[in-house]
Design an enzyme around this catalytic site. Structure first.
Site, PDB file in Angstrom:
ATOM      1  N   GLU A   1      -4.896  -4.845   4.590  1.00  0.00           N
ATOM      2  CA  GLU A   1      -4.003  -4.216   5.581  1.00  0.00           C
ATOM      3  C   GLU A   1      -4.764  -3.718   6.812  1.00  0.00           C
ATOM      4  O   GLU A   1      -5.287  -2.609   6.822  1.00  0.00           O
ATOM      5  CB  GLU A   1      -3.242  -3.036   4.952  1.00  0.00           C
ATOM      6  CG  GLU A   1      -2.318  -2.354   5.951  1.00  0.00           C
ATOM      7  CD  GLU A   1      -1.523  -1.179   5.383  1.00  0.00           C
ATOM      8  OE1 GLU A   1      -1.720  -0.819   4.210  1.00  0.00           O
ATOM      9  OE2 GLU A   1      -0.705  -0.622   6.127  1.00  0.00           O
TER      10      GLU A   1
ATOM     11  N   LYS B   1      -1.273  -7.705   4.914  1.00  0.00           N
ATOM     12  CA  LYS B   1      -0.257  -6.704   5.281  1.00  0.00           C
ATOM     13  C   LYS B   1      -0.567  -6.185   6.684  1.00  0.00           C
ATOM     14  O   LYS B   1      -1.305  -5.224   6.854  1.00  0.00           O
ATOM     15  CB  LYS B   1      -0.276  -5.553   4.270  1.00  0.00           C
ATOM     16  CG  LYS B   1       0.604  -4.372   4.659  1.00  0.00           C
ATOM     17  CD  LYS B   1       0.859  -3.430   3.503  1.00  0.00           C
ATOM     18  CE  LYS B   1       1.607  -2.199   3.958  1.00  0.00           C
ATOM     19  NZ  LYS B   1       2.151  -1.415   2.854  1.00  0.00           N
TER      20      LYS B   1
HETATM   21  P1  13P Z   1       4.889   2.086   6.496  1.00  0.00           P
HETATM   22  O1  13P Z   1       5.843   0.965   6.166  1.00  0.00           O
HETATM   23  O2  13P Z   1       5.527   3.434   6.498  1.00  0.00           O
HETATM   24  O3  13P Z   1       4.065   1.773   7.714  1.00  0.00           O
HETATM   25  O4  13P Z   1       3.879   2.198   5.286  1.00  0.00           O
HETATM   26  C1  13P Z   1       3.304   1.074   4.785  1.00  0.00           C
HETATM   27  C2  13P Z   1       1.961   1.398   4.305  1.00  0.00           C
HETATM   28  O5  13P Z   1       1.652   1.160   3.170  1.00  0.00           O
HETATM   29  C3  13P Z   1       1.014   2.016   5.247  1.00  0.00           C
HETATM   30  O6  13P Z   1      -0.271   1.976   4.702  1.00  0.00           O
END
Ligand code: 13P
Length: 343
Positions: free
Chosen positions: A179, A221
């Site tokens: 991510e 992600k």
């Molecule tokens: P959000 O969808 O609130 O951005 O959170 C996703 C997430 O896991 C952030 O690390």
């Protein structure tokens, strides 16, 4: 890692299966405390457990939710009928995951940029989490946009850490969610976000390749390509979709089975509409789905507000958001769906 290849690929594909997406219920205690206090609930082990139990025990949650990212505290907790959370999830067909980073900290020598920590002892922690039932993991790198930012330095160190984490996860037979989040904070235009997201993804995939990550056994992600919150010129869902998918086509290899977007502070409706528009772009080489935190838990949290009597209504609110985003994940969301929830 070679011994785990097949298991990694199967888990990754199940995480991004059609008609489903991922719930990120992995807020750190600090973040969860802020969210709870905002709706007037005191944050303690029990209230955090109760809220998360409410979400994952929503009837038929497993139809729309493929996996849940848990936080260290939750993966070790039990539901009120005495079952460990990972066991309860497996029973309803949801894959348990775990956030393993320990947060984004100030980056030495760079103003207002961050680097994510948590690599020390990670191999041992993965062993423990695997024992506890985790089959995938998450690590978030934070990239800020601003004057001269993101720097190549911040992109490089975050990409490097993401790849080190991903290699250790795959070694343990755990699918890494990679991510890199380019933040929406600021008044930057969508052009600026596109450039920053492109440089970030290029940096990440360079490191993933160098560190020999098995791409079919991971899930990306990322953020969508969006204008900053304070930018007066906000793009339509179609523009977000075109820009995001076109940019990703040139950078994200087709071996990656799926891209599970974060919601990043978009409204519930925007997060669903943008995801739906992306799924309507022709010839997508990867599955395009969601791994939402706020856009899934915001409304049920507000409805619950710490009251036992509101649990059923809160579950209905969660089921509604899951249904809207699962439809969006198939390109079938429309704002009319929002009327289906009778408050
Ligand atoms: P959000 O969808 O609130 O951005 O959170 C996703 C997430 O896991 C952030 O690390």
């Amino acid at each position: 890692m070679t011994e785990h290849r097949q298991e990694l690929e199967e888990t990754a594909r199940a995480m991004v299966a059609k008609g489903q997406g991922i719930l990120a219920a992995d807020e750190s205690t600090g973040t969860m405390t802020k969210r709870l206090e905002k709706v007037g609930v005191e944050s303690n082990e029990e209230t955090r457990r109760t809220f998360r139990e409410l979400l994952v025990t929503t009837p038929n949650a497993g139809d729309k939710i493929s996996g849940v990212i848990l936080y260290d505290e939750t993966i070790k907790q039990k539901t009120s009928d005495g079952k460990p959370f990972p066991e309860m999830l497996q029973e309803v067909g949801i894959i348990p995951g775990i956030k393993v980073d320990t947060g984004a900290k100030p980056l030495a020598g760079s103003d207002e940029e961050k680097v994510t920590e948590g690599l020390d002892g990670l191999r041992e922690r993965f062993e423990e989490y695997k024992e506890l039932g985790a089959r995938f993991a998450k690590w978030r790198g934070v990239i800020n946009i601003g004057d001269g930012k993101p720097t190549d330095y911040a992109i490089h160190v975050n990409a490097h850490a993401l790849a080190r984490y991903a290699a250790l996860a795959q070694e343990a037979g755990i699918v890494p969610i990679v991510e890199p989040e380019v933040m929406m904070d600021g008044d930057h235009t969508i052009d600026v976000a596109e450039e920053a997201t492109g440089r970030t993804l290029e940096g990440v995939f360079r490191e993933l390749e160098l560190q020999q990550i098995h791409l079919p056994g991971m899930v990306l992600k990322p953020n969508m390509v969006l204008a900053g919150y304070e930018c007066p010129d906000q793009p339509s869902a179609e523009e977000v979709a075109e820009r995001t998918i076109n940019l990703f086509r040139g950078i994200v290899p087709e071996e990656v089975p799926g891209i599970a977007f974060l919601s990043g502070g978009q409204t519930d409706e925007q997060a669903a509409a943008n995801l739906s528009a992306m799924n309507n772009v022709e010839d997508l080489p990867w599955e395009i789905t969601f791994s939402y935190g706020r856009a899934l838990i915001g409304s049920p949290l507000k409805v619950w507000s710490g009251e036992e009597d509101n649990i059923q209504k809160a579950q209905e609110a969660f089921a509604h958001r899951a249904k809207c985003n699962a439809a969006a994940r198939q390109g079938e969301y429309s704002e009319d769906m929002e009327k289906e929830l009778v408050a």
